[in-house]
Design a protein around this motif. Sequence first.
Motif, PDB file in Angstrom:
ATOM      1  N   PRO A 321       0.678  -1.219  -0.051  1.00  0.00           N
ATOM      2  CA  PRO A 321       0.129  -0.089  -0.004  1.00  0.00           C
ATOM      3  C   PRO A 321       0.746   1.254   0.010  1.00  0.00           C
ATOM      4  CG  PRO A 321      -0.986  -1.601   1.731  1.00  0.00           C
ATOM      5  CD  PRO A 321       0.414  -2.167   1.126  1.00  0.00           C
ATOM      6  N   LEU A 322       1.981   1.069   0.610  1.00  0.00           N
ATOM      7  CA  LEU A 322       2.939   2.366   0.607  1.00  0.00           C
ATOM      8  C   LEU A 322       3.558   2.626  -0.459  1.00  0.00           C
ATOM      9  CD1 LEU A 322       4.163   2.441   4.450  1.00  0.00           C
ATOM     10  CD2 LEU A 322       1.974   3.614   3.457  1.00  0.00           C
ATOM     11  N   VAL A 325       1.336   4.382  -2.715  1.00  0.00           N
ATOM     12  CA  VAL A 325       1.323   5.920  -2.563  1.00  0.00           C
ATOM     13  C   VAL A 325       2.398   6.469  -2.943  1.00  0.00           C
ATOM     14  CG1 VAL A 325       1.116   7.478  -0.527  1.00  0.00           C
ATOM     15  CG2 VAL A 325      -0.285   5.469  -0.669  1.00  0.00           C
ATOM     16  N   LEU A 352      -7.226   0.649  -3.038  1.00  0.00           N
ATOM     17  CA  LEU A 352      -7.009   2.196  -2.461  1.00  0.00           C
ATOM     18  C   LEU A 352      -8.081   3.070  -3.361  1.00  0.00           C
ATOM     19  CD1 LEU A 352      -3.035   2.194  -2.384  1.00  0.00           C
ATOM     20  CD2 LEU A 352      -4.575   2.394  -0.373  1.00  0.00           C
ATOM     21  N   CYS A 359     -10.056   2.370   1.334  1.00  0.00           N
ATOM     22  CA  CYS A 359      -8.742   2.823   1.003  1.00  0.00           C
ATOM     23  C   CYS A 359      -8.063   3.310   2.250  1.00  0.00           C
ATOM     24  CB  CYS A 359      -8.722   4.406   0.040  1.00  0.00           C
ATOM     25  SG  CYS A 359      -7.181   5.301  -0.078  1.00  0.00           S
ATOM     26  N   LEU A 363      -4.819   1.645   4.241  1.00  0.00           N
ATOM     27  CA  LEU A 363      -3.731   2.353   4.718  1.00  0.00           C
ATOM     28  C   LEU A 363      -3.488   2.378   6.213  1.00  0.00           C
ATOM     29  CD1 LEU A 363      -3.729   5.482   2.183  1.00  0.00           C
ATOM     30  CD2 LEU A 363      -1.945   3.878   2.425  1.00  0.00           C
ATOM     31  N   CYS A 364      -4.428   2.420   6.847  1.00  0.00           N
ATOM     32  CA  CYS A 364      -4.525   2.349   8.519  1.00  0.00           C
ATOM     33  C   CYS A 364      -3.983   1.148   8.802  1.00  0.00           C
ATOM     34  CB  CYS A 364      -5.911   2.793   9.283  1.00  0.00           C
ATOM     35  SG  CYS A 364      -6.447   4.407   9.085  1.00  0.00           S
ATOM     36  N   VAL A 395       1.930  10.194   2.807  1.00  0.00           N
ATOM     37  CA  VAL A 395       0.530  10.108   3.159  1.00  0.00           C
ATOM     38  C   VAL A 395       0.018  11.341   3.756  1.00  0.00           C
ATOM     39  CG1 VAL A 395      -0.822   8.633   4.742  1.00  0.00           C
ATOM     40  CG2 VAL A 395       0.778   7.687   3.283  1.00  0.00           C
ATOM     41  N   LEU A 417      -8.148  11.044   0.403  1.00  0.00           N
ATOM     42  CA  LEU A 417      -7.470  11.057   1.670  1.00  0.00           C
ATOM     43  C   LEU A 417      -7.654  12.661   2.326  1.00  0.00           C
ATOM     44  CD1 LEU A 417      -4.564   8.909   1.184  1.00  0.00           C
ATOM     45  CD2 LEU A 417      -6.514   8.397   2.313  1.00  0.00           C
ATOM     46  N   VAL A 423      -6.717   8.430   8.740  1.00  0.00           N
ATOM     47  CA  VAL A 423      -5.216   8.252   8.536  1.00  0.00           C
ATOM     48  C   VAL A 423      -4.214   9.333   8.981  1.00  0.00           C
ATOM     49  CG1 VAL A 423      -4.166   8.069   5.986  1.00  0.00           C
ATOM     50  CG2 VAL A 423      -6.449   7.277   6.096  1.00  0.00           C
ATOM     51  N   ALA A 427      -0.841   7.768  10.385  1.00  0.00           N
ATOM     52  CA  ALA A 427       0.477   8.109   9.703  1.00  0.00           C
ATOM     53  C   ALA A 427       1.280   8.741  10.785  1.00  0.00           C
ATOM     54  CB  ALA A 427       0.374   9.029   8.480  1.00  0.00           C
TER      55      ALA A 427
END
Length: 847
Positions: A321-322, A325, A352, A359, A363-364, A395, A417, A423, A427
């Motif tokens: 996922p990262l 991003v 995502l 999404c 991400l979380c 992020v 986002l 999120v 982050a």
Amino acid sequence: MDPECSRLLPALCAVLADPRQPVADDTCLEKLLDWFTTVTEAGSSLLLLQENPCLVELLFHVLKSQDLSSRILSFSLRLAGIFAAQEDCFQYLQGELLPMLFGEAGPLGGAAWTAPAVRSGWIQGLRTLAQHPSALRLLAACGAVDTIFSLQGDSSLFVASAAGQLLVHILDLAMRGPAEGRCSPQACDWPACAQKIVCHIEDSLCSIATPQVTQALNVLTTVFGHCHGLWTQGLWVRLSPLVARLLEKDPVPASHSLVDLLLSVARSSVPSSDRGLWETLAQTLSHLSPTQAGPLALGILKLQDCPQALRTQAFGVLLQPLACVLEAAAQAPGPPGLLGGAAGDPMTVDTLLCSKSACVGLLCCALAHLGLLQPLPQRPSPWPQAPLLGAAVTVLRLCSGSAAPTSDVGGRLCAILVGCGRVQRAALDFLGALSQGAGPQESVTQVFSVLLEYLMSPESSSMVLKKAFQATLRWLLSSPKTPGCCDLDPRTQLFLRELLPVLQKRLCSPCWEVRDSGLEFLTQMTRHWGGQAGFRQALLASEVPELTKQLLQDPESYVRASAVTATGQLSSWGLLAAPASPERPGAQQKSLLVELLHVLCADSEGFPRRAVMQVFTEWLRDGHADVAEDPERFVARVLQAASRDPDWEVRAQGLELALVFLGQLLGPRGSHCPCAVALPETAPPGALAQALPEAAPPGTLAQALPEAAPPGTLAQALQVLCRVQLFEFAFRALFDCDRPVAQKSCDLLLFLRAKAALCGSPQEAGDSPNVASVEATLQRWQAGEQGQPLGYLEPGAVMAVLRSIDLEGLRDTLAESSDHVEKSPQSLLQDMLAAVGVLGENEADCY
């Protein structure tokens, strides 16, 4: 069993069997079951039933009665299970009672079965009695296993969960015999009961109904998590093909339960005998969606022994996922595999972008999983610190809207986002966790930049600001020192000069949570950096200290408490305000002492007053300048205020301060420290009646006075303690209705008595009027009349009082629970009988 309890049991059983009687609540029935469990664990259940036939009569009556409450029926089923857990008693009850209670002739086939409490009682009763092979024959005879199968899908989640656990227990009991020491017993060797359960699990795994698959997976998860016999390896060999076949379905059914099962098997002894498990785990990672695969990947990476290829695959799942991003937000195409070889997976990109909830959830989870992995010794190596820092910063910038992605995917991500607090918080937590590792200068600069951006942004919510303050603190405290210099490095000092105006602004926020977070941040920074010249210079050049002091008057009590702690820290380091004028040196800090005393005496809320006591205790322990000027006067004023405080924690902290003062006068206490404040409990009534001497003519206490003269230091110390009225406070606290205060006072006085014994005894006071007065006052305090003060005490009188009180006995009494008398079985039986009027008015022990 106690004879008095045996005498009360027939009446109680009659009450329980009578549907017209209002039976006590569930708590009393639970206590009764606990008592019977204790009795049977200590002795013979068979002997108990033979000596108290009313218990068997109660169980038979339950079978015949049609209108008993579901609570009594459930209680009776569980009680029967307690008795039948011992095999000889099981045989005694086996003839007619147990088959009727747990078979079709009992509640199972009646209207009462519709009550969840009855079904739960039936399961718990069977779970308790299934302790020996004879129980398996009962289960087979009354068809209980089939009933347990059906209860796995019960509408009550508690019943369904208990049914699954009971299946595991029965399977483990059945396999203890023939398969106990065999690694992979043949299916034909397994007991019939075990065969039936395993066949049911196989059928459920092949079912097209997801609930049935879930039930089977949950049972197996419990088996491999709690059963450690070698037979579990044979069970996995038998069932693993069916588990692997679930991966062929789209979507994979019961994915969460499947992940739990595979990790449970991986932590068991199975991997040592079946290397195919690793292949199954790898296939599962490939077949599950990115959101479903995250928990499995994290679990794999936490395993101690795991093939490197599988670890690499699992780490890639967490990074995807990262990686997506980073690729989506890149201003220009970057090298492939920005995160340790993990490239943006099309399925991950689809997740995502498919919806905001998907999404945010993905991400979380990814950020949380990587944050949990970061401090572990078995985390992957090399750890991609710099890319992860870049991903976290990206992020956060996507969420704040400050990123300017050029790709279509990046623009859509930004739209999803922007402004997402969930999120942002995840982050920031992850960014704080990454502070434990080093990073290139450019990445760290970006970290400080984005943190400052969030702290300055008017769009940041109070929770996001709190997380930003926490992450900032972690990064500041992890900043490297300049070689050959004990001060902060230039980059950190530059950031501080930018940060303090932001903190100043946040201390003036209309939102009290923001003001509180700012004060907590300031307190922690001061505690760690109060002696750093760069920090001191930057802080004193700002208005932060003065604003902090003004917040002592904040309308919100939480903020006032945080302001008390912050000003206490600032004052300890001489940072509270700009230096005072030469004409009035130290005037600023003296005024703080006066203000904090005013808070202690006048604040209507407990939190600020507790904070003041903690600050004062630290000041006394650390030798704060204002305290050191006149410690006697300081301690006397603080103890006088604390002794009158309605908050038990303030009084307890006052005793802690007194103990610090005592240690400074007589030397530190030993390693044992019984002064930790516990949750408030009511001290047992009359606890001190046994500790204090009985009422006697004045002067009786003088008989306990010593004969030898003390060393001068002890006498002087006792004089000081008398002048600050420490003993007035401590003796009064012995009678405190809050147990922690009384315990703390008792410990303090025991410490003093022990120190006095080491140093020598004080002088004999003879028949001093002072001793007679103390004795009379203590007797009145014991009776509840605490209005009259003790007045000034002589050291000899103090020691006479200390020797006359059984402090050790009092400490033991205070250590008992407040209902230790009422918790007795006899008391419980009396209360239950009194509730229905069976006992006379004076026979009950109601509490």
